[in-house]
Design an enzyme around this catalytic site. Structure first.
Site, PDB file in Angstrom:
ATOM      1  N   ARG A 124       0.624  -1.319  -0.054  1.00 50.03           N
ATOM      2  CA  ARG A 124      -0.005  -0.153   0.044  1.00 50.03           C
ATOM      3  C   ARG A 124       0.788   1.300   0.239  1.00 50.03           C
ATOM      4  NH1 ARG A 124      -3.653  -2.581   3.958  1.00 50.03           N
ATOM      5  NH2 ARG A 124      -5.194  -3.659   2.544  1.00 50.03           N
ATOM      6  N   LYS A 146       4.121  11.640 -11.171  1.00 49.04           N
ATOM      7  CA  LYS A 146       2.992  10.813 -11.983  1.00 49.04           C
ATOM      8  C   LYS A 146       3.722   9.459 -12.287  1.00 49.04           C
ATOM      9  CE  LYS A 146       0.682  13.990 -15.035  1.00 49.04           C
ATOM     10  NZ  LYS A 146       0.503  14.558 -16.484  1.00 49.04           N
ATOM     11  N   GLU A 188      11.308  17.577 -24.848  1.00 49.11           N
ATOM     12  CA  GLU A 188      10.678  18.296 -23.704  1.00 49.11           C
ATOM     13  C   GLU A 188      11.326  19.204 -23.272  1.00 49.11           C
ATOM     14  OE1 GLU A 188       8.206  16.891 -22.197  1.00 49.11           O
ATOM     15  OE2 GLU A 188       8.000  14.459 -22.693  1.00 49.11           O
ATOM     16  N   LYS A 230       8.769  22.802 -14.032  1.00 49.02           N
ATOM     17  CA  LYS A 230       8.054  21.991 -13.659  1.00 49.02           C
ATOM     18  C   LYS A 230       7.731  21.874 -12.158  1.00 49.02           C
ATOM     19  CE  LYS A 230       6.366  17.271 -14.387  1.00 49.02           C
ATOM     20  NZ  LYS A 230       6.716  16.113 -15.100  1.00 49.02           N
ATOM     21  N   GLU A 240      -3.098  17.843 -11.665  1.00 49.32           N
ATOM     22  CA  GLU A 240      -3.468  18.353 -13.259  1.00 49.32           C
ATOM     23  C   GLU A 240      -4.809  18.824 -13.149  1.00 49.32           C
ATOM     24  OE1 GLU A 240      -1.610  16.187 -16.377  1.00 49.32           O
ATOM     25  OE2 GLU A 240      -3.324  16.079 -17.242  1.00 49.32           O
ATOM     26  N   ARG A 244      -1.237  22.324 -14.724  1.00 42.99           N
ATOM     27  CA  ARG A 244      -0.436  21.142 -15.251  1.00 42.99           C
ATOM     28  C   ARG A 244      -0.719  20.698 -16.607  1.00 42.99           C
ATOM     29  NH1 ARG A 244       2.009  16.437 -11.266  1.00 42.99           N
ATOM     30  NH2 ARG A 244       3.268  15.517 -12.897  1.00 42.99           N
ATOM     31  N   ASN A 248       1.351  19.041 -21.026  1.00 44.26           N
ATOM     32  CA  ASN A 248       0.904  18.155 -22.071  1.00 44.26           C
ATOM     33  C   ASN A 248       1.008  18.662 -23.606  1.00 44.26           C
ATOM     34  OD1 ASN A 248       0.223  16.160 -20.280  1.00 44.26           O
ATOM     35  ND2 ASN A 248      -1.748  17.153 -19.772  1.00 44.26           N
ATOM     36  N   HIS A 251       1.582  16.069 -26.339  1.00 45.40           N
ATOM     37  CA  HIS A 251       1.241  15.025 -25.781  1.00 45.40           C
ATOM     38  C   HIS A 251       0.016  14.376 -26.331  1.00 45.40           C
ATOM     39  CE1 HIS A 251       4.908  15.995 -23.811  1.00 45.40           C
ATOM     40  NE2 HIS A 251       5.113  14.893 -23.148  1.00 45.40           N
ATOM     41  N   HIS A 255       1.136  10.955 -28.001  1.00 40.44           N
ATOM     42  CA  HIS A 255       1.022   9.738 -27.325  1.00 40.44           C
ATOM     43  C   HIS A 255       0.364   8.855 -28.444  1.00 40.44           C
ATOM     44  CE1 HIS A 255       1.313  10.798 -22.868  1.00 40.44           C
ATOM     45  NE2 HIS A 255       2.480  10.725 -23.202  1.00 40.44           N
ATOM     46  N   HIS A 267       9.215   8.440 -27.669  1.00 39.90           N
ATOM     47  CA  HIS A 267       8.445   9.419 -27.074  1.00 39.90           C
ATOM     48  C   HIS A 267       8.787  10.572 -27.600  1.00 39.90           C
ATOM     49  CE1 HIS A 267       5.843  11.459 -23.953  1.00 39.90           C
ATOM     50  NE2 HIS A 267       6.957  12.105 -23.681  1.00 39.90           N
TER      51      HIS A 267
HETATM   52  N1  GLY Z   1       4.919  14.926 -17.988  1.00 41.68           N
HETATM   53  C1  GLY Z   1       3.877  15.915 -17.800  1.00 41.68           C
HETATM   54  C2  GLY Z   1       3.603  15.816 -16.434  1.00 41.68           C
HETATM   55  O1  GLY Z   1       4.239  15.384 -15.500  1.00 41.68           O
HETATM   56  O2  GLY Z   1       2.507  16.436 -15.841  1.00 41.68           O
END
Ligand code: GLY
Length: 364
Positions: A124, A146, A188, A230, A240, A244, A248, A251, A255, A267
């Site tokens: 957990r 994330k 990035e 970041k 997000e 946040r 993206n 992306h 993606h 990527h």
């Molecule tokens: N890679 C995008 C984020 O961490 O929100």
């Protein structure tokens, strides 16, 4: 009827440090000795990084921990799946690692995402530390909590927000990367420039060659600048809900392309194409200028990043995948789009714009 309330107002402090420097492993282990986060440590890495840094880190950890374990899996995005996650968990259980253990994610984005997700669910939840060794992991995936695995339905669809205890960035590890891996991270980095930092974008535009020559001071400066952006974004919107989403950019389409290429397109390459196509959507919507988009494309091309999808693909398939992506809401695709280099468009306080399928078909 009776109603009993369980009050769980979130007042946990999940703050952590990102430490950036050179030859960091010694200091990292001394820090853990002075301020341990567990009795036992499991290092999770991939087959490439194990050889480079895994054994070395394990021997340093052996000096300060009750028990250590070094686990690796074959390198590559295809490994970021449920099976590999279960294998790691089973190995940890068989070796008797309990809740007094911590995990160290040593490697690139795949390792960080997968190991972070193991940490989020193992008994957990156990603490973990990110030790990124690729540019993309240093500037993006190791920060912000994330964690995820991929499924045949799409990338990062199963996972958790789970913040690390710290992020240790040894810039020297970037010097063992090949140009392809530098390019991955550069996609990035350029994204950060477009969404939030005009000066960073200009720096990359002027000094792309020096980055590929592994200029350590330049790499340190770039990594620090991206981590600051970041960190600020995550501090303001950890889960997000709005801000946040700016991370993206590129992306949503990226993606979908990456998934449809069966991860043969990396990527960085996928989001480079994604940023160009999403940029074109911004231009078509009258949000962004064609001149800015052309300037961005030149920077991608100069860095050796692609600006067009290199294979035939049915746009309808891409649109369907974008609809099951976490970024869409009630089947409507949403994107964060730039209004200038260094600035994301905002409407009614929101950083994501709903995009009609027809607009996406047009750019394909
Ligand atoms: N890679 C995008 C984020 O961490 O929100």
């Amino acid at each position: 009827m009776s109603t009993l309330r369980v009050n769980l107002k979130n007042n946990a402090d999940n703050s952590y440090d990102i430490k950036i420097g050179q030859d960091m492993f010694g200091d990292f282990i001394s820090g853990l000795k002075d301020d341990p986060i567990a009795h036992s440590y499991v290092i999770v890495t991939d087959s490439n990084v194990r050889e480079l840094y895994g054994e070395k880190l394990k021997s340093l950890l052996d000096e300060i921990a009750d028990k250590t374990l070094l686990l690796d899996f074959p390198a590559g995005e295809m490994q970021k799946n449920r099976e590999v996650k279960s294998e790691i968990e089973d190995r940890m259980l068989e070796a008797g690692f309990g809740r007094d253990s911590a995990l160290i994610a040593l490697g690139g984005g795949v390792v960080g995402d997968l190991a972070g997700y193991v940490a989020a669910t193992y008994t957990r939840g156990i603490p973990y530390i990110q030790v990124p060794t690729t540019l993309v992991a240093c500037v993006d995936s190791s920060i912000g909590g994330k964690t995820a695995i991929d499924t045949p339905h799409g990338k990062n669809l199963i996972g958790a927000f789970y913040q690390p205890q710290s992020v240790i960035i040894d810039i020297n590890t970037l010097t063992t990367l090949g140009p392809e891996e530098i390019r991955e991270g550069l996609a990035e980095v350029i994204k950060y420039g477009i969404i939030a930092d005009y000066e960073l974008f200009e720096l990359i535009e002027k000094k792309t060659g020096d980055i590929f020559n592994y200029d350590i001071n330049l790499l340190s400066l770039i990594v620090e600048r991206c981590c600051r952006i970041k960190g600020d974004v995550v501090e303001n919107d950890e889960k997000e809900s709005n801000l946040r989403k700016i991370l993206n950019f590129g992306h949503t389409i990226g993606h979908a392309i990456e998934n449809h290429s069966n991860y043969t397109l990396t990527h960085g390459n996928s989001i480079s194409i994604g940023m160009v196509l999403e940029g074109l959507i911004a231009v078509n919507l009258g949000i962004w200028t064609e001149d800015d988009l052309e300037r961005v494309k030149s920077v991608f091309i100069n860095a050796g990043l692609p600006v067009e999808i290199p294979f035939d693909i049915d746009p309808e398939k891409l649109i369907s995948s974008m609809k099951i992506d976490k970024k869409s809401r009630a089947g409507v695709i949403e994107m964060s789009l730039p209004e200038a280099i260094g600035k994301i468009y905002r409407i009614d306080g929101k950083y994501a714009v709903k995009i009609d399928d027809e607009i996406i078909r047009e750019v394909f």
